[in-house]
Structure formats: C-alpha cells, structure tokens
Scaffold this active site. Structure first.
Site, PDB file in Angstrom:
ATOM      1  N   ASP A 146      -5.204  -3.308  -3.378  1.00 16.15           N
ATOM      2  CA  ASP A 146      -4.264  -2.989  -2.310  1.00 16.15           C
ATOM      3  C   ASP A 146      -3.769  -4.247  -1.588  1.00 16.15           C
ATOM      4  O   ASP A 146      -4.556  -5.058  -1.107  1.00 16.15           O
ATOM      5  CB  ASP A 146      -4.979  -2.076  -1.320  1.00 16.15           C
ATOM      6  CG  ASP A 146      -4.080  -1.560  -0.224  1.00 16.15           C
ATOM      7  OD1 ASP A 146      -2.878  -1.835  -0.267  1.00 16.15           O
ATOM      8  OD2 ASP A 146      -4.583  -0.886   0.679  1.00 16.15           O
ATOM      9  N   SER A 161       0.838  -1.190   0.000  1.00 15.05           N
ATOM     10  CA  SER A 161       0.000   0.000   0.000  1.00 15.05           C
ATOM     11  C   SER A 161       0.884   1.255   0.000  1.00 15.05           C
ATOM     12  O   SER A 161       1.758   1.393  -0.848  1.00 15.05           O
ATOM     13  CB  SER A 161      -0.953  -0.039   1.198  1.00 15.05           C
ATOM     14  OG  SER A 161      -1.969   0.927   1.082  1.00 15.05           O
TER      15      SER A 161
END
Length: 371
Positions: free
Chosen positions: A228, A60
C-alpha cells in the site's frame, strides 16, 4: 519550481488520499465539484473527471478510485465494490480486530478485490471508449486489442488489460511501496526514466491497496512485493509535484489547478505505555495526510506563491475521525457527513472558485492531451 509562465499547455491535476471505506467521502466531494463544472448551456450534462483533469493520482483507496475514474470510467462500480471488498473476513476474537492485524492476518480478501476489478473491466472496457490503443513502451501494439469487450486471441484476456497504455483522456498513476519502503509509482503511461513493471490494471489496484493488516501484499514474478502506497504517501500530493516536474517538465507556473481530496481529518492518537497504543500511534503517523498537506502548502501555495489560488484542498473536518477503514456498515453515514461539510458557506465558495477554473479550461471533445 517557480518561474515565469511558459508556452506549455497548462495542467489540471486530481489527487486522492487513501482511507479505506472513507474513500466514499472523496467521491461525494468530487461529485459535487463536477456538478458545479457542468456547462450552463447544458446543465443536465454529466461531466466525467477524465474530461476535466489531465492527470489523476491516488494512493490506496484513492489509487483504486483513480483507476476507476481515469482508466475504467465507471465510478458507479466502486460503490458496488465497496461493500464487498470492505466486508471483513471471519477473524479471531482473541485480542480484538487490532491485534488480529498485528499478527499479520489480512482483514479483507485481496481475491475479492481482484475479482471485483476484473469484473468491472469485463463489463465496462471497450476500445471505442478510448482515445488511443494500448501501446507498448516503443509505441507499438503489445499484441492485445480490445473491441466490444472481447480480447484478441493474440494477447491476454480482457480482464488482464495492461496498466501501461490504458489511460483514456487523462493519465493515471498510483502510489505503492517497495519492500525496502521506498515509493514506487505505477503509471498508465510510459515514464521517461524507468521501464516500469509490466502489470495488469487489476494488479495495479491490488498493489496500491495492499495495506498491512487489511489486504495481502502483492508479489510479482521477479520476487518484488508491492504494498500500500499509504505507508509513505497517504496524501500523494508531493509525489504529484515530483512526477509532473521530472516526467513532463512542468513548473508550478504551468499548473492551472490542483484539486486534492482527503478522506476525513485523522483522529489524534497518543503514545502510552502499552504496545497496542504505541502501534496505533505509529500507524497514524505513517499514514498522516495533514502534515503532508501543510508541507505542500508551505512550499507551493502560501499567499504570494503561484499556486495560492490554484490549489484546493477538500476534506471533511468533523465526523469521520472514528470511522475505521473497515467500517463498511457506516457507509450510509458518510454521505450525510460529507454533505454537511460541503454545504458550509466557506466550502461553497471554495467549490465555486475551483469550478470556475476547471470549467474555463475543460477539454473539448477531440482536443489533444497537454501531457
């Protein structure tokens, strides 16, 4: 992975958690650590992460930072990008920001992130900055050469710099999640076991940060959609161990140092009867980093195990719990909170021990990669 030391060159690893705007805390921690690593005979020298670490890994926001550190070598640009990419879009007031995310509207603009990364590449990437030319999986040129910030007419434009082969003095991989919720690693180097998806650096950055409700997922031409990596590996330390064993044949005896940096200990969320509290609790569980850290330490780094004095976990324990991923207006507080954490004598001692290990094995200019 335990075993006696081998003749394999020892490895230094940097592992970065996800956490939105709180990723700035990771940078401040890393900045302090690298300050402690600077050579005594040249205390003004600024040490770059790619000069110290052999592999930089992130999920992320941590993945975005890993790319900025290990591929683009322009971490200052992240500070400029952060306010732009973490500024929320105009969103519905009905039900507040959290319900807005539940109904599937992304809080941030993936286009802004894409344009920001492309801009950084155009400004900073030079062939003369690299230790190797961009290569295909067979080791041959992929038709794109880079010089003085301009792409060859034979290949893609500079802003479409390919992820594969773009590593400088160190290797980088970032974590993402496939549509079936299994983990997927995007590498700057060729895997021994899978060809990997062809993608540009900016696409890798978009994929690892595509948190549901925050950034749009990233679809590819082969119908794959990447999301993500924090959905499975917000703390990617276990992915690191799998990677260095399967791809490079390393054991824990071959690792000199692992530095794992978090973005602040999470706030505890409790299950209640209402839907919103349940959704928040589930999201917290899905992106939990402390449980992963505890698991890693129990397997590899408890007293008596080989990584006990080679593994360093640095993460602010107080002050960032209530700071949401999107709260860019609180960015000015992150430095103060992180500095207070780092000035604690216990942390100073940890930084000193870690810096001693890293300083002792810092790669000299021109030295070959150990992986």
């Amino acid at each position: 992975m335990a075993g006696p030391p081998s003749a394999t060159p020892h490895l230094r690893v940097l592992c970065l958690d996800g956490g939105g705007v709180r990723g700035l805390s990771s940078l401040y921690i890393l900045e302090r650590l690298l300050y402690r690593v600077r050579p005594e005979d040249n205390p003004k020298k600024r040490i770059k992460p790619c000069e110290v670490f052999d592999i930089i890994v992130g999920t992320s926001t941590g993945g975005l930072i890993a790319i900025m550190l290990g591929i683009l070598s322009c971490i200052e640009a992240y500070l400029r990008l952060a306010q732009d990419i973490f500024t929320p879009r105009r969103r519905t007031k009905l039900g507040g920001a959290f319900l807005h995310k539940i109904f599937g509207s992304a809080t941030f603009s993936g286009k802004k992130l894409e344009e920001g990364i492309k801009g950084v590449i155009r400004e900073n990437y030079r062939q003369t900055d690299t230790t190797r030319a961009t290569q295909s999986s067979e080791g041959e040129s992929n038709g794109t050469s880079f010089d003085n910030g301009k792409a060859s007419a034979r290949g893609a434009s500079l802003q479409d710099l390919p992820m594969l082969g773009s590593g400088r003095k160190c290797k980088v991989f970032v974590c993402t999640v496939l549509e079936n919720r299994s983990s997927y690693r995007i590498r700057s180097y060729q895997s021994k076991h899978e060809p990997g998806l062809p993608m540009a650096v900016w696409q890798a950055a978009r994929a690892t940060t595509a948190a549901p409700g925050f950034f749009e997922p990233l679809p590819f031409e082969n119908t794959t959609t990447l999301r993500d990596g924090a959905l499975r590996n917000n703390n990617p330390i276990m992915e690191v161990m799998r990677e260095i064993e399967t791809e490079f044949g390393y054991r824990d005896a071959d690792i000199d140092c692992i530095v794992s940096i978090g973005t602040g200990v999470s706030k505890t969320e409790f299950f209640r009867d209402d839907l919103v509290s349940v959704a928040k609790a589930c999201a917290t569980i899905a992106t939990d980093t402390e449980t992963t850290e505890t698991l890693f330490r129990s397997i590899y780094a408890t007293p008596g195990k080989l990584l006990h004095e080679r593994y360093f976990r640095l993460e602010v324990d107080q002050g960032l719990q209530d700071m949401g991923m999107e709260e860019w207006k609180s960015m000015h507080n992150i430095w103060s909170i992180t500095t207070t954490y780092l000035n604690n004598p216990i942390r100073q001692d940890m930084l000193g021990k870690c810096a001693a290990l890293l300083g002792a094995v810092r790669r000299p200019d021109g030295a070959p990669d150990p992986v």
